[in-house]
Design a protein around this motif. Sequence first.
Motif, PDB file in Angstrom:
ATOM      1  N   ILE A  42       0.892  -0.998   0.131  1.00  0.00           N
ATOM      2  CA  ILE A  42      -0.418  -0.335  -0.116  1.00  0.00           C
ATOM      3  C   ILE A  42       0.806   1.064  -0.529  1.00  0.00           C
ATOM      4  O   ILE A  42       0.125   2.492  -0.565  1.00  0.00           O
ATOM      5  CB  ILE A  42      -1.103   0.101   1.379  1.00  0.00           C
ATOM      6  CG1 ILE A  42      -0.449  -0.112   2.609  1.00  0.00           C
ATOM      7  CG2 ILE A  42      -2.365  -1.382   1.848  1.00  0.00           C
ATOM      8  CD1 ILE A  42      -1.316   0.447   3.639  1.00  0.00           C
ATOM      9  N   PHE A  43       2.300   1.042  -0.041  1.00  0.00           N
ATOM     10  CA  PHE A  43       3.113   2.338   0.657  1.00  0.00           C
ATOM     11  C   PHE A  43       3.949   2.523  -0.674  1.00  0.00           C
ATOM     12  O   PHE A  43       4.650   1.407  -1.375  1.00  0.00           O
ATOM     13  CB  PHE A  43       3.721   2.065   1.664  1.00  0.00           C
ATOM     14  CG  PHE A  43       3.398   2.654   2.333  1.00  0.00           C
ATOM     15  CD1 PHE A  43       1.666   3.426   3.062  1.00  0.00           C
ATOM     16  CD2 PHE A  43       3.935   1.833   3.899  1.00  0.00           C
ATOM     17  CE1 PHE A  43       1.063   3.194   3.810  1.00  0.00           C
ATOM     18  CE2 PHE A  43       2.503   2.522   5.100  1.00  0.00           C
ATOM     19  CZ  PHE A  43       1.492   2.849   5.216  1.00  0.00           C
ATOM     20  N   GLU A  44       3.953   4.009  -1.388  1.00  0.00           N
ATOM     21  CA  GLU A  44       5.714   3.779  -2.420  1.00  0.00           C
ATOM     22  C   GLU A  44       6.470   3.498  -1.730  1.00  0.00           C
ATOM     23  O   GLU A  44       7.313   2.608  -2.434  1.00  0.00           O
ATOM     24  CB  GLU A  44       5.405   5.313  -3.654  1.00  0.00           C
ATOM     25  CG  GLU A  44       5.942   4.822  -4.584  1.00  0.00           C
ATOM     26  CD  GLU A  44       5.812   6.519  -4.597  1.00  0.00           C
ATOM     27  OE1 GLU A  44       6.777   7.195  -5.697  1.00  0.00           O
ATOM     28  OE2 GLU A  44       5.454   7.267  -4.720  1.00  0.00           O
ATOM     29  N   ASN A  45       7.245   4.120  -0.570  1.00  0.00           N
ATOM     30  CA  ASN A  45       8.545   3.599  -0.131  1.00  0.00           C
ATOM     31  C   ASN A  45       7.828   3.248   1.317  1.00  0.00           C
ATOM     32  O   ASN A  45       7.607   3.537   1.870  1.00  0.00           O
ATOM     33  CB  ASN A  45       8.582   5.155  -0.141  1.00  0.00           C
ATOM     34  CG  ASN A  45       9.383   5.353  -1.740  1.00  0.00           C
ATOM     35  OD1 ASN A  45      10.040   5.237  -2.031  1.00  0.00           O
ATOM     36  ND2 ASN A  45       8.780   6.724  -1.362  1.00  0.00           N
ATOM     37  N   ASN A  46       8.749   1.752   1.394  1.00  0.00           N
ATOM     38  CA  ASN A  46       8.481   1.420   2.732  1.00  0.00           C
ATOM     39  C   ASN A  46       9.930   1.228   3.724  1.00  0.00           C
ATOM     40  O   ASN A  46      10.853   1.431   3.106  1.00  0.00           O
ATOM     41  CB  ASN A  46       7.884   0.113   2.250  1.00  0.00           C
ATOM     42  CG  ASN A  46       6.510  -0.557   2.023  1.00  0.00           C
ATOM     43  OD1 ASN A  46       5.587  -0.713   2.294  1.00  0.00           O
ATOM     44  ND2 ASN A  46       6.907  -0.990   0.807  1.00  0.00           N
ATOM     45  N   PHE A  47       9.541   1.760   4.654  1.00  0.00           N
ATOM     46  CA  PHE A  47      10.621   1.968   5.477  1.00  0.00           C
ATOM     47  C   PHE A  47      10.975   0.749   5.877  1.00  0.00           C
ATOM     48  O   PHE A  47      10.504   0.010   7.197  1.00  0.00           O
ATOM     49  CB  PHE A  47       9.878   3.050   6.859  1.00  0.00           C
ATOM     50  CG  PHE A  47       9.610   4.048   6.147  1.00  0.00           C
ATOM     51  CD1 PHE A  47      10.817   5.350   5.641  1.00  0.00           C
ATOM     52  CD2 PHE A  47       8.067   4.913   6.329  1.00  0.00           C
ATOM     53  CE1 PHE A  47      10.026   6.550   5.138  1.00  0.00           C
ATOM     54  CE2 PHE A  47       8.320   5.992   5.384  1.00  0.00           C
ATOM     55  CZ  PHE A  47       9.092   7.038   4.609  1.00  0.00           C
ATOM     56  N   GLY A  48      11.937  -0.045   5.559  1.00  0.00           N
ATOM     57  CA  GLY A  48      12.360  -1.269   6.160  1.00  0.00           C
ATOM     58  C   GLY A  48      13.628  -1.131   6.731  1.00  0.00           C
ATOM     59  O   GLY A  48      13.861  -0.091   7.958  1.00  0.00           O
ATOM     60  N   ASN A  49      14.049  -2.459   7.271  1.00  0.00           N
ATOM     61  CA  ASN A  49      15.619  -3.063   8.035  1.00  0.00           C
ATOM     62  C   ASN A  49      16.465  -2.489   7.356  1.00  0.00           C
ATOM     63  O   ASN A  49      17.350  -3.040   8.211  1.00  0.00           O
ATOM     64  CB  ASN A  49      14.684  -4.102   8.965  1.00  0.00           C
ATOM     65  CG  ASN A  49      15.212  -4.822   7.362  1.00  0.00           C
ATOM     66  OD1 ASN A  49      15.194  -4.989   6.691  1.00  0.00           O
ATOM     67  ND2 ASN A  49      15.374  -6.412   8.621  1.00  0.00           N
ATOM     68  N   VAL A  50      16.796  -2.114   6.154  1.00  0.00           N
ATOM     69  CA  VAL A  50      17.920  -1.982   6.079  1.00  0.00           C
ATOM     70  C   VAL A  50      18.532  -0.847   5.716  1.00  0.00           C
ATOM     71  O   VAL A  50      17.365   0.621   4.968  1.00  0.00           O
ATOM     72  CB  VAL A  50      17.792  -2.878   4.775  1.00  0.00           C
ATOM     73  CG1 VAL A  50      19.398  -2.473   3.877  1.00  0.00           C
ATOM     74  CG2 VAL A  50      17.759  -4.395   4.463  1.00  0.00           C
ATOM     75  N   LEU A  51      19.240   0.156   6.010  1.00  0.00           N
ATOM     76  CA  LEU A  51      19.234   1.328   7.032  1.00  0.00           C
ATOM     77  C   LEU A  51      20.700   1.716   5.891  1.00  0.00           C
ATOM     78  O   LEU A  51      20.624   2.982   5.452  1.00  0.00           O
ATOM     79  CB  LEU A  51      19.755   1.649   8.240  1.00  0.00           C
ATOM     80  CG  LEU A  51      18.569   1.428   8.911  1.00  0.00           C
ATOM     81  CD1 LEU A  51      18.001   0.531   9.574  1.00  0.00           C
ATOM     82  CD2 LEU A  51      19.593   2.429  10.336  1.00  0.00           C
ATOM     83  N   VAL A  52      21.911   1.011   4.972  1.00  0.00           N
ATOM     84  CA  VAL A  52      22.286   0.930   4.265  1.00  0.00           C
ATOM     85  C   VAL A  52      22.527   1.228   2.618  1.00  0.00           C
ATOM     86  O   VAL A  52      21.258   0.736   2.100  1.00  0.00           O
ATOM     87  CB  VAL A  52      24.093  -0.051   4.758  1.00  0.00           C
ATOM     88  CG1 VAL A  52      24.001   0.474   6.311  1.00  0.00           C
ATOM     89  CG2 VAL A  52      23.395  -1.370   4.479  1.00  0.00           C
ATOM     90  N   THR A  53      22.986   1.080   2.100  1.00  0.00           N
ATOM     91  CA  THR A  53      23.065   1.184   0.457  1.00  0.00           C
ATOM     92  C   THR A  53      24.892   0.814   0.210  1.00  0.00           C
ATOM     93  O   THR A  53      24.982   0.684   1.337  1.00  0.00           O
ATOM     94  CB  THR A  53      22.635   2.846   0.273  1.00  0.00           C
ATOM     95  OG1 THR A  53      24.305   4.103  -0.260  1.00  0.00           O
ATOM     96  CG2 THR A  53      21.619   3.504   0.144  1.00  0.00           C
ATOM     97  N   PRO A  54      25.156   0.490  -0.890  1.00  0.00           N
ATOM     98  CA  PRO A  54      26.644  -0.170  -1.006  1.00  0.00           C
ATOM     99  C   PRO A  54      27.611   0.800  -0.697  1.00  0.00           C
ATOM    100  O   PRO A  54      28.545   0.669  -1.181  1.00  0.00           O
ATOM    101  CB  PRO A  54      25.993  -0.159  -2.759  1.00  0.00           C
ATOM    102  CG  PRO A  54      25.128  -0.923  -3.410  1.00  0.00           C
ATOM    103  CD  PRO A  54      24.095   0.125  -2.212  1.00  0.00           C
ATOM    104  N   ASP A  55      26.798   2.535  -0.817  1.00  0.00           N
ATOM    105  CA  ASP A  55      27.812   3.606  -0.613  1.00  0.00           C
ATOM    106  C   ASP A  55      28.301   3.781   0.951  1.00  0.00           C
ATOM    107  O   ASP A  55      28.690   4.965   1.231  1.00  0.00           O
ATOM    108  CB  ASP A  55      27.563   5.035  -1.725  1.00  0.00           C
ATOM    109  CG  ASP A  55      27.645   4.500  -3.193  1.00  0.00           C
ATOM    110  OD1 ASP A  55      28.438   3.536  -3.532  1.00  0.00           O
ATOM    111  OD2 ASP A  55      26.489   4.863  -4.673  1.00  0.00           O
ATOM    112  N   THR A  56      27.658   3.107   1.639  1.00  0.00           N
ATOM    113  CA  THR A  56      27.620   3.647   3.519  1.00  0.00           C
ATOM    114  C   THR A  56      29.195   3.482   3.942  1.00  0.00           C
ATOM    115  O   THR A  56      29.523   2.163   3.539  1.00  0.00           O
ATOM    116  CB  THR A  56      26.458   2.926   3.750  1.00  0.00           C
ATOM    117  OG1 THR A  56      25.037   3.286   2.915  1.00  0.00           O
ATOM    118  CG2 THR A  56      26.438   3.726   5.782  1.00  0.00           C
TER     119      THR A  56
END
Length: 221
Positions: A42-56
Amino acid sequence: MNRPPFPAASTFGPVRFPETASQTGGPYVHIGLAPEQAGFDIFENNFGNVLVTPDTRGERIAIEGRVFDGSGTLMRDVLVELWQANADGRYAHPGDDRDVPIDPSFRGWGRAGADFETGVFRFETVKPGRVPGHSGAPQAPHVCLVLFARGINVGLHTRLYFSDEAEANRSDPVLTGIEWEVRRGTLISQRGQRDGAVVYSLDIRLQDTPDGGRETVFFDI
Protein backbone atom coordinates in the motif's frame (compact mmCIF):
# COMPACT_ATOMS: atom_id res chain seq x y z
CA MET A 1 -38.50 27.78 24.27
CA ASN A 2 -36.68 24.50 23.93
CA ARG A 3 -33.83 24.03 26.38
CA PRO A 4 -30.39 23.00 25.08
CA PRO A 5 -29.56 19.35 25.82
CA PHE A 6 -26.44 20.34 27.78
CA PRO A 7 -25.73 23.32 30.05
CA ALA A 8 -23.77 26.14 28.47
CA ALA A 9 -20.08 26.15 29.34
CA SER A 10 -20.18 29.86 30.13
CA THR A 11 -22.82 29.26 32.83
CA PHE A 12 -21.45 26.22 34.62
CA GLY A 13 -17.78 26.22 33.65
CA PRO A 14 -15.99 24.21 30.93
CA VAL A 15 -17.68 21.05 29.68
CA ARG A 16 -15.58 17.99 30.56
CA PHE A 17 -15.65 14.84 28.51
CA PRO A 18 -14.42 11.42 29.66
CA GLU A 19 -10.94 10.39 28.59
CA THR A 20 -10.73 8.01 25.65
CA ALA A 21 -9.81 4.53 26.82
CA SER A 22 -6.19 3.52 26.21
CA GLN A 23 -5.43 0.74 23.76
CA THR A 24 -2.32 -1.32 23.16
CA GLY A 25 -0.74 -1.92 19.78
CA GLY A 26 -2.80 -4.66 18.16
CA PRO A 27 -2.74 -6.56 14.86
CA TYR A 28 -3.30 -3.42 12.80
CA VAL A 29 0.02 -1.92 13.84
CA HIS A 30 1.75 -4.05 11.20
CA ILE A 31 -0.76 -3.11 8.49
CA GLY A 32 -0.21 0.57 9.22
CA LEU A 33 3.55 0.57 9.87
CA ALA A 34 4.95 -2.56 8.20
CA PRO A 35 2.37 -3.46 5.55
CA GLU A 36 4.73 -5.60 3.47
CA GLN A 37 5.17 -8.00 6.38
CA ALA A 38 1.39 -8.15 6.83
CA GLY A 39 0.96 -8.96 3.13
CA PHE A 40 -0.18 -5.53 1.91
CA ASP A 41 1.43 -3.43 -0.83
CA ILE A 42 0.00 0.00 0.00
CA PHE A 43 3.00 2.35 0.27
CA GLU A 44 5.17 3.66 -2.55
CA ASN A 45 8.12 3.74 -0.14
CA ASN A 46 8.30 1.17 2.64
CA PHE A 47 10.46 2.06 5.62
CA GLY A 48 12.22 -1.23 6.17
CA ASN A 49 15.06 -2.70 8.16
CA VAL A 50 17.92 -1.95 5.73
CA LEU A 51 19.56 1.40 6.54
CA VAL A 52 22.52 1.11 4.17
CA THR A 53 23.33 1.27 0.48
CA PRO A 54 26.43 0.00 -1.33
CA ASP A 55 27.98 3.47 -0.84
CA THR A 56 27.45 3.76 2.93
CA ARG A 57 30.62 4.32 4.94
CA GLY A 58 31.55 2.23 7.97
CA GLU A 59 31.63 -1.33 9.22
CA ARG A 60 28.63 -3.29 7.96
CA ILE A 61 26.79 -5.10 10.72
CA ALA A 62 23.49 -6.78 11.41
CA ILE A 63 21.55 -6.28 14.63
CA GLU A 64 19.24 -9.07 15.72
CA GLY A 65 17.13 -9.69 18.78
CA ARG A 66 14.08 -11.25 20.36
CA VAL A 67 11.55 -9.85 22.84
CA PHE A 68 10.12 -11.83 25.77
CA ASP A 69 7.16 -10.94 27.98
CA GLY A 70 6.99 -11.38 31.75
CA SER A 71 6.09 -15.06 31.51
CA GLY A 72 9.15 -15.75 29.38
CA THR A 73 7.02 -16.17 26.25
CA LEU A 74 8.59 -15.13 22.96
CA MET A 75 6.65 -12.23 21.43
CA ARG A 76 6.24 -12.60 17.68
CA ASP A 77 4.15 -9.49 17.04
CA VAL A 78 6.70 -6.87 18.12
CA LEU A 79 7.49 -3.91 15.89
CA VAL A 80 10.89 -2.29 16.53
CA GLU A 81 12.16 1.08 15.34
CA LEU A 82 15.87 1.94 15.34
CA TRP A 83 17.58 5.36 15.32
CA GLN A 84 21.35 5.84 15.24
CA ALA A 85 24.27 8.02 14.18
CA ASN A 86 26.33 7.21 11.10
CA ALA A 87 29.83 5.73 11.24
CA ASP A 88 31.32 9.20 11.83
CA GLY A 89 28.98 9.91 14.73
CA ARG A 90 26.42 12.24 13.14
CA TYR A 91 22.65 11.85 13.01
CA ALA A 92 20.67 12.23 9.78
CA HIS A 93 18.62 15.03 11.29
CA PRO A 94 18.72 18.82 10.83
CA GLY A 95 18.99 19.21 14.60
CA ASP A 96 22.50 17.74 14.47
CA ASP A 97 24.51 20.66 13.09
CA ARG A 98 27.93 19.63 14.38
CA ASP A 99 30.96 19.80 12.13
CA VAL A 100 30.91 16.05 11.51
CA PRO A 101 30.63 14.44 8.05
CA ILE A 102 27.15 13.64 6.77
CA ASP A 103 26.71 10.35 4.91
CA PRO A 104 23.97 10.92 2.30
CA SER A 105 23.85 7.18 1.59
CA PHE A 106 22.88 6.32 5.17
CA ARG A 107 19.29 6.75 6.34
CA GLY A 108 19.94 6.41 10.09
CA TRP A 109 16.45 5.15 10.89
CA GLY A 110 14.70 1.85 10.29
CA ARG A 111 11.69 -0.25 11.21
CA ALA A 112 11.52 -4.04 11.57
CA GLY A 113 8.80 -6.44 12.61
CA ALA A 114 9.72 -9.60 14.46
CA ASP A 115 9.49 -12.68 12.28
CA PHE A 116 6.08 -14.25 12.86
CA GLU A 117 7.68 -17.71 13.17
CA THR A 118 11.00 -17.16 14.96
CA GLY A 119 10.28 -13.89 16.77
CA VAL A 120 13.62 -12.46 15.58
CA PHE A 121 13.86 -8.83 14.46
CA ARG A 122 16.80 -7.80 12.28
CA PHE A 123 18.42 -4.60 10.99
CA GLU A 124 21.16 -4.22 8.39
CA THR A 125 23.20 -1.14 9.20
CA VAL A 126 26.69 0.13 10.11
CA LYS A 127 28.31 0.40 13.49
CA PRO A 128 27.66 3.94 14.73
CA GLY A 129 30.32 6.41 15.78
CA ARG A 130 30.42 8.13 19.15
CA VAL A 131 28.21 11.15 19.81
CA PRO A 132 28.39 13.66 22.70
CA GLY A 133 26.00 13.44 25.64
CA HIS A 134 24.22 16.33 27.33
CA SER A 135 27.37 17.28 29.24
CA GLY A 136 29.51 17.08 26.13
CA ALA A 137 31.22 13.86 27.24
CA PRO A 138 31.36 11.27 24.45
CA GLN A 139 28.87 8.43 24.62
CA ALA A 140 29.78 4.89 23.68
CA PRO A 141 28.59 3.70 20.26
CA HIS A 142 24.93 2.73 20.58
CA VAL A 143 21.60 2.59 18.80
CA CYS A 144 18.22 3.65 20.16
CA LEU A 145 15.30 1.23 19.97
CA VAL A 146 11.55 1.72 20.42
CA LEU A 147 9.21 -1.26 20.87
CA PHE A 148 5.52 -1.50 19.98
CA ALA A 149 3.41 -4.61 20.67
CA ARG A 150 0.42 -6.09 22.48
CA GLY A 151 0.26 -5.05 26.11
CA ILE A 152 2.29 -1.88 25.47
CA ASN A 153 0.32 1.37 25.67
CA VAL A 154 3.26 3.67 24.95
CA GLY A 155 6.34 2.74 22.94
CA LEU A 156 9.15 1.40 25.14
CA HIS A 157 12.49 3.17 24.62
CA THR A 158 15.78 1.42 25.22
CA ARG A 159 19.34 1.30 23.89
CA LEU A 160 21.67 -1.28 22.43
CA TYR A 161 25.42 -1.08 23.12
CA PHE A 162 28.21 -3.25 21.72
CA SER A 163 30.17 -5.88 23.64
CA ASP A 164 33.45 -5.10 21.86
CA GLU A 165 33.33 -1.46 23.01
CA ALA A 166 34.08 -2.28 26.66
CA GLU A 167 36.34 0.72 27.30
CA ALA A 168 33.86 3.20 25.82
CA ASN A 169 30.99 1.48 27.65
CA ARG A 170 32.74 1.95 31.01
CA SER A 171 32.71 5.73 30.57
CA ASP A 172 29.35 6.13 28.86
CA PRO A 173 27.29 8.68 30.85
CA VAL A 174 24.04 6.76 30.35
CA LEU A 175 25.38 3.30 31.19
CA THR A 176 27.27 4.55 34.23
CA GLY A 177 24.07 6.23 35.41
CA ILE A 178 22.45 2.79 35.80
CA GLU A 179 23.06 1.78 39.41
CA TRP A 180 23.61 -1.98 39.12
CA GLU A 181 26.11 -3.52 36.73
CA VAL A 182 23.83 -6.50 36.10
CA ARG A 183 21.19 -4.06 34.84
CA ARG A 184 23.69 -2.40 32.54
CA GLY A 185 24.32 -5.79 30.99
CA THR A 186 20.74 -5.92 29.69
CA LEU A 187 21.74 -3.29 27.11
CA ILE A 188 24.96 -4.93 25.85
CA SER A 189 24.64 -6.88 22.59
CA GLN A 190 27.04 -9.72 21.86
CA ARG A 191 29.20 -9.71 18.74
CA GLY A 192 29.26 -12.82 16.57
CA GLN A 193 29.83 -14.01 13.02
CA ARG A 194 27.43 -15.70 10.63
CA ASP A 195 28.25 -16.50 7.01
CA GLY A 196 31.16 -14.07 7.15
CA ALA A 197 29.02 -11.18 8.40
CA VAL A 198 29.16 -9.43 11.77
CA VAL A 199 25.99 -9.91 13.82
CA TYR A 200 25.22 -8.28 17.18
CA SER A 201 22.53 -10.07 19.19
CA LEU A 202 20.43 -8.85 22.11
CA ASP A 203 17.37 -10.33 23.81
CA ILE A 204 14.96 -7.79 25.31
CA ARG A 205 12.80 -8.69 28.31
CA LEU A 206 9.79 -6.64 29.31
CA GLN A 207 10.03 -7.98 32.88
CA ASP A 208 12.18 -10.37 34.88
CA THR A 209 11.39 -13.83 33.51
CA PRO A 210 11.12 -17.24 35.23
CA ASP A 211 14.35 -18.44 33.59
CA GLY A 212 16.34 -15.80 35.45
CA GLY A 213 16.42 -13.26 32.64
CA ARG A 214 16.70 -9.69 33.87
CA GLU A 215 14.25 -7.00 32.82
CA THR A 216 15.78 -4.76 30.17
CA VAL A 217 16.47 -1.17 31.17
CA PHE A 218 13.92 1.17 29.58
CA PHE A 219 14.06 4.96 29.50
CA ASP A 220 11.40 7.56 30.21
CA ILE A 221 11.67 9.65 27.03
